[in-house]
Design an enzyme around this catalytic site. Structure first.
Site, mmCIF file in Angstrom:
data_model
loop_
_atom_site.group_PDB
_atom_site.id
_atom_site.type_symbol
_atom_site.label_atom_id
_atom_site.label_comp_id
_atom_site.label_asym_id
_atom_site.label_seq_id
_atom_site.Cartn_x
_atom_site.Cartn_y
_atom_site.Cartn_z
ATOM 1 N N ASP A 8 0.921 -1.525 0.177
ATOM 2 C CA ASP A 8 -0.054 -0.387 0.119
ATOM 3 C C ASP A 8 0.436 1.125 -0.154
ATOM 4 O OD1 ASP A 8 -2.414 0.907 0.578
ATOM 5 O OD2 ASP A 8 -2.322 1.988 2.040
ATOM 6 N N GLU A 68 1.795 -0.043 -4.745
ATOM 7 C CA GLU A 68 0.643 0.615 -5.833
ATOM 8 C C GLU A 68 1.362 2.170 -5.656
ATOM 9 O OE1 GLU A 68 -3.466 2.862 -3.574
ATOM 10 O OE2 GLU A 68 -1.612 2.396 -2.657
#
Length: 531
Positions: free
Chosen positions: A203, A266
């Site tokens: 993330d 990401e």
């Protein structure tokens, strides 16, 4: 799929499961791990190769699992560690890989690490988070903004300092300049890798390192009113710092301790900055997620340019990837319209590189309007009225016409739209020309034709709404012709090298048709043509 194949991710197809919304097995209105296990046969029939699970760790759920209170547990909302072990076992037995979300940029403010860090200025874990003194007037340390609204600095009355949070105040950022923090997260990675997970989607990986001097971010000269307020400044000093690549190289070395694992990043950055995340000598993330299709103008020339720019920017030996939807962006069927959603599916599954599907896109799920009293997303609550809420792309999977779309026997945590009565897996499976049937046919064809997986991408000159390209491998080629407009198009096929036989049309009704001299496409139609 061969579990020992080091490069399985190059020819695999990834499928993102948002666990709260996939399948509820215990009648509490929230999806869970047992529900995912129950739906593995569906995923096998669809033909995907790897499941990526959004966070399932213990969390206060301030940001629905992206605020982690324990990196090595399972939140009771989703089940138990035994359930997770059963998922790994069942998935691997079926030839499916399992990818976990890793959220290393920040923890929950309920994490024991943060409880220690905020307890006193001399606590051994104080430097595990980012603490700064107030300015002389008592103000925040700099002008950095939270992506969820307001300042990115939260004052702590107990110790008199501010801590940094790129997102919610309940999500304090870890200090990745501290070697102890790095080692703690690397140990977390090893814990899950030993359990058999096949890799991580990391993330906000470009956020991990911040400017050592905490300089003010410059204003954004292109900011438009009506956009989220954090876009008023450019994140020049709070994201994408040069030192982040050393961290990612270390992460990669951790995954490389185990056989056939993958590191996905990401990253919301322009293509020329994105490709740096492959790392020197490709020792970074194997797949820095390419989100270009999520925000581009949906036109043939725009997409043609994006593909060319990406292919040109890729480092030698780097493997491309493409994403059409995820848990943070409006549904593709709503972005491009239901007719073009079929064309988008053909684009995604025929471009060079690994495709990632978002649950429900294969049945054409659209962005759901969420009533104010049903909003769950903290982004929407903190910045109301701008339409930034992500709840609409996270609604329950539409399995059948049964109550609550077959997702749960209880009231779901987010509403299902009225169209689930008709738009659901059961109905679409029975329709040989449905969008679900198209996805299955595309995936099947991709697995049958090496040129769609490992072949070169060769653009073909086109005009107007027509996007043309060839995928070629070992002397064999297919041509993909996509009409991104609503009007029919016709072009001389012999001059462009388009003569051949249609293998698949997005309308699923032209298989075997010969193209000789002229290629005709209906509005919103795509075709794959064998040369």
């Amino acid at each position: 799929m061969d579990q020992r194949d080091e490069f399985w991710w190059r020819h695999g197809i990834f499928y993102q499961v948002y666990p709260p919304s996939f399948q509820d097995s215990d009648a509490d209105g929230v999806g869970d791990i047992r529900g995912i296990i129950d739906r593995l046969p569906y995923l096998l029939q669809l033909g995907v190769d790897a499941l990526w699970l959004s966070p399932i760790f213990p969390s206060p759920m301030a940001d629905f699992g992206y605020d982690i209170a324990d990196y090595t547990g399972i939140d009771p909302l989703f089940g138990t560690m035994e359930d997770f072990d059963a998922l790994i076992s069942a998935a691997h037995a079926s030839g499916l890989k399992v990818i976990l979300d890793l959220v290393p940029n920040h923890t929950s403010d309920q994490h024991p690490w943060f409880a220690e860090s905020r307890s006193s200025r001399d606590n051994p874990k104080r430097d595990w988070y980012i603490w700064r003194d107030p300015l002389p007037d008592g103000g925040v340390p700099n002008n950095w903004l939270s992506e969820f609204g307001g300042s990115a600095w939260e004052h702590d009355a107990t110790t008199g300092q501010y801590y940094y949070h790129a997102f919610l105040a309940q999500q304090p950022d870890l200090n990745w300049r501290n070697p102890a923090v790095r080692e703690a997260i690397y140990d977390v990675m090893r814990f899950w890798l030993r359990k058999g997970v096949d890799g991580f989607r990391v993330d906000v990986i470009w956020h991990l390192i911040k400017d050592a001097e905490f300089r003010d971010n410059p204003p954004n000269p292109h900011f438009r009113e009506g956009r989220p307020p954090h876009e008023r400044i450019l994140t020049q000093y709070s994201t994408d710092q040069p030192e982040v690549h050393d961290v990612i190289a270390q992460m990669r070395r951790v995954t490389d301790e185990f056989e056939a694992r993958i590191l996905i990043g990401e990253i919301y950055l322009p293509l020329h900055r994105l490709v740096a995340y492959y790392g020197n000598d490709l020792g970074g993330a194997q797949m820095p997620f390419n989100f270009a299709l999520l925000s581009t103008l949906w036109s043939a020339r725009s997409i043609e340019t994006i593909i060319a720019d990406y292919e040109r920017a890729l480092p030698a030996g780097a493997w491309p990837n493409w994403v059409l939807g995820n848990h943070d962006r409006p549904r593709v069927a709503s972005r491009v319209g239901p007719d073009q959603a079929r064309v988008a599916a053909m684009l995604l599954l025929t471009l060079r590189g690994t495709p990632t599907l978002y649950y429900g896109d294969e049945i054409g799920m659209h962005q759901v309007a969420i009533a104010p009293d049903q909003v769950r997303d903290p982004f929407e609550k903190n910045v109301p009225g701008l339409g930034v809420g992500r709840d609409g792309c996270r609604t329950p999977m539409q399995w059948s016409a049964a109550d609550n779309a077959g997702f749960s026997t209880a009231t779901p945590w987010l509403p299902v739209p009225d169209d689930f009565i008709h738009e659901n897996v059961v109905n679409l499976e029975a329709d040989a020309r449905s969008i679900l049937s198209l996805y299955r046919a595309l995936i099947k064809l991709r697995k049958e034709l090496p040129q769609l997986v490992s072949g070169d991408y060769l653009p073909i000159a086109a005009e107007g709404d027509l996007l043309l390209y060839r995928r070629q491998s070992e002397g064999k080629a297919v041509v993909i012709a996509l009409n991104l407009g609503a009007e029919p198009v016709s072009m001389a096929s012999d001059a462009a090298g388009l003569d051949g036989e249609i293998l698949l049309s997005t309308f699923l009704d032209r298989q075997g048709e010969k193209i000789e001299g002229v290629l005709d496409l209906r509005g919103n139609e795509g075709a794959i043509i064998a040369k």
